[in-house]
Design a protein around this motif. Structure first.
Motif, PDB file in Angstrom:
ATOM      1  N   ARG A 196      -3.331  -8.685  -1.886  1.00  0.00           N
ATOM      2  CA  ARG A 196      -2.359  -8.171  -2.827  1.00  0.00           C
ATOM      3  C   ARG A 196      -2.424  -6.661  -2.994  1.00  0.00           C
ATOM      4  NH1 ARG A 196       0.870 -10.680  -5.587  1.00  0.00           N
ATOM      5  NH2 ARG A 196       1.541 -10.294  -7.697  1.00  0.00           N
ATOM      6  N   SER A 234       7.846 -12.931   8.116  1.00  0.00           N
ATOM      7  CA  SER A 234       8.443 -12.277   6.954  1.00  0.00           C
ATOM      8  C   SER A 234       7.352 -12.074   5.922  1.00  0.00           C
ATOM      9  CB  SER A 234       9.584 -13.119   6.367  1.00  0.00           C
ATOM     10  OG  SER A 234       9.110 -14.385   5.949  1.00  0.00           O
ATOM     11  N   ASP A 235       7.518 -11.065   5.054  1.00  0.00           N
ATOM     12  CA  ASP A 235       6.502 -10.805   4.045  1.00  0.00           C
ATOM     13  C   ASP A 235       7.104 -10.834   2.647  1.00  0.00           C
ATOM     14  OD1 ASP A 235       7.765  -8.372   3.576  1.00  0.00           O
ATOM     15  OD2 ASP A 235       6.321  -7.206   4.727  1.00  0.00           O
ATOM     16  N   TRP A 236       6.268 -10.495   1.658  1.00  0.00           N
ATOM     17  CA  TRP A 236       6.661 -10.600   0.254  1.00  0.00           C
ATOM     18  C   TRP A 236       7.823  -9.680  -0.119  1.00  0.00           C
ATOM     19  CZ3 TRP A 236       2.766  -8.142   2.504  1.00  0.00           C
ATOM     20  CH2 TRP A 236       2.635  -6.772   2.256  1.00  0.00           C
ATOM     21  N   THR A 237       8.093  -8.681   0.719  1.00  0.00           N
ATOM     22  CA  THR A 237       9.196  -7.763   0.424  1.00  0.00           C
ATOM     23  C   THR A 237      10.523  -8.277   0.978  1.00  0.00           C
ATOM     24  OG1 THR A 237       8.997  -6.481   2.475  1.00  0.00           O
ATOM     25  CG2 THR A 237       7.556  -5.846   0.633  1.00  0.00           C
ATOM     26  N   GLY A 238      10.450  -9.331   1.828  1.00  0.00           N
ATOM     27  CA  GLY A 238      11.647  -9.818   2.498  1.00  0.00           C
ATOM     28  C   GLY A 238      11.830  -9.232   3.874  1.00  0.00           C
ATOM     29  N   ALA A 239      10.972  -8.288   4.256  1.00  0.00           N
ATOM     30  CA  ALA A 239      11.061  -7.688   5.584  1.00  0.00           C
ATOM     31  C   ALA A 239      10.735  -8.729   6.651  1.00  0.00           C
ATOM     32  CB  ALA A 239      10.092  -6.513   5.691  1.00  0.00           C
ATOM     33  N   GLU A 293       1.149 -16.834  -4.716  1.00  0.00           N
ATOM     34  CA  GLU A 293       2.340 -16.142  -4.218  1.00  0.00           C
ATOM     35  C   GLU A 293       2.293 -16.032  -2.703  1.00  0.00           C
ATOM     36  OE1 GLU A 293       4.517 -11.746  -4.310  1.00  0.00           O
ATOM     37  OE2 GLU A 293       2.800 -12.149  -5.631  1.00  0.00           O
ATOM     38  N   LEU A 312       2.564 -14.352   0.636  1.00  0.00           N
ATOM     39  CA  LEU A 312       2.519 -12.974   1.121  1.00  0.00           C
ATOM     40  C   LEU A 312       3.176 -12.850   2.491  1.00  0.00           C
ATOM     41  CD1 LEU A 312      -1.117 -11.939   0.158  1.00  0.00           C
ATOM     42  CD2 LEU A 312       0.997 -11.573  -1.130  1.00  0.00           C
ATOM     43  N   LYS A 334      -1.231  -4.796   0.309  1.00  0.00           N
ATOM     44  CA  LYS A 334      -0.099  -5.402   1.000  1.00  0.00           C
ATOM     45  C   LYS A 334       0.484  -4.478   2.058  1.00  0.00           C
ATOM     46  CE  LYS A 334       1.563  -8.588  -2.523  1.00  0.00           C
ATOM     47  NZ  LYS A 334       2.629  -8.843  -3.496  1.00  0.00           N
ATOM     48  N   ALA A 335       0.457  -3.193   1.817  1.00  0.00           N
ATOM     49  CA  ALA A 335       1.043  -2.265   2.785  1.00  0.00           C
ATOM     50  C   ALA A 335       0.301  -2.297   4.102  1.00  0.00           C
ATOM     51  CB  ALA A 335       1.031  -0.849   2.221  1.00  0.00           C
TER      52      ALA A 335
END
Length: 264
Positions: free
Chosen positions: A14, A217-222, A191, A193, A17-18
């Motif tokens: 978490r 896909s990741d938590w940002t929707g990317a 959640e 990730l 995440k980046a």
């Protein structure tokens, strides 16, 4: 399931995440000191007279160098002090070493380290269902449900499955079997990730996974689409053995520079 960490793809948790990305993971003999030895040996050799050659730590033997798609090259080696069946890997991109990984005889994620974040992930021994390479070979499918923990205390929950497709392909003289996989990584609160799925390869001879094509896909929707398929296998005495210079797809990676992409 070395694929989820061993090609360099991992989710880092978490707070980091980046840094989520290439490889996934623990309680290996190879910890801080050995990691430093790998870095010192590999990077020193790469810097001498412009050479780009990987040297494993003392007591370890480099077994094969694999050039992959997506401008990466992987070094696979074993160490005499390890438990039986352990294997290590060091993964290089255009900018140098970006990931270290250790697996056991069942290809469980024993330990991995991201060079960009500095985080080390280790396997939590208690699991609902540990990954099992032998089960995959025996039944054609292996479901898994386990946790890893970073050295700063973050825990990640990994669930998914590997399935043999029944297809065998020859890549540079190596008989590899194709797999399908799906992996969902969640944080300690549940959640999601990262979600990943795709096709990879296994080698019965070398008892490990290799990368392939996948979407994620990741938590940002990317969303991502990657291809880490092996292309060349180089063994001791052959030209290119130990090379840390990637050969394939490097001219296509202006937006896909190797760096912890969502092990293994």
């Amino acid at each position: 399931m070395a694929h989820h960490h061993d090609t360099g793809r991992a989710a880092c948790g978490r707070r980091h995440k980046a840094a989520a990305a290439r490889a996934v993971p623990a309680v290996g003999i190879m910890s801080g000191l050995l990691t430093l030895l790998v870095l010192a040996g590999g990077m020193l050799a790469a810097g001498q007279a412009g050479a780009a050659s990987f040297t494993p730590p003392a007591g370890c033997t480099l077994n094969v160098t694999v050039q992959n798609r997506s401008c990466t090259v992987s070094q696979y080696y074993t160490c005499s002090a390890d438990p039986e069946g352990y294997q290590h890997s060091a993964h290089f991109g255009r900018e140098g070493l970006y990931h270290l990984s250790t697996i056991d005889a069942e290809t469980r994620w024993i330990e991995s380290q991201s060079m960009s974040s500095g985080l080390i992930d280790r396997l939590v021994e208690e699991a609902e269902d540990h990954a099992s390479f032998s089960e995959l070979l025996a039944t054609g499918r292996d479901d898994f449900d386990f946790w890893t923990q970073t050295d700063d205390g973050q825990r990640l929950h990994h669930q998914g499955a590997d399935t043999l497709t029944g297809e065998t392909v020859m890549i540079d003289g190596q008989a590899l079997e194709r797999t399908r996989f799906r992996l969902i990584t969640r944080d300690a609160g549940g959640e999601v990730l990262i979600t990943r799925e795709g096709s990879q390869y296994i080698s019965r001879e070398f008892n490990r996974f290799y990368g392939g094509t996948e979407t994620g896909s990741d938590w940002t929707g990317a969303k991502t689409e990657t291809d880490d398929s092996p292309v060349l296998f180089t063994f001791p005495g052959e030209a290119g053995f130990g090379s840390t210079t990637p050969q394939f797809d490097c001219d296509q990676l202006l937006t896909q520079i190797p760096q912890e992409r969502a092990a293994s």
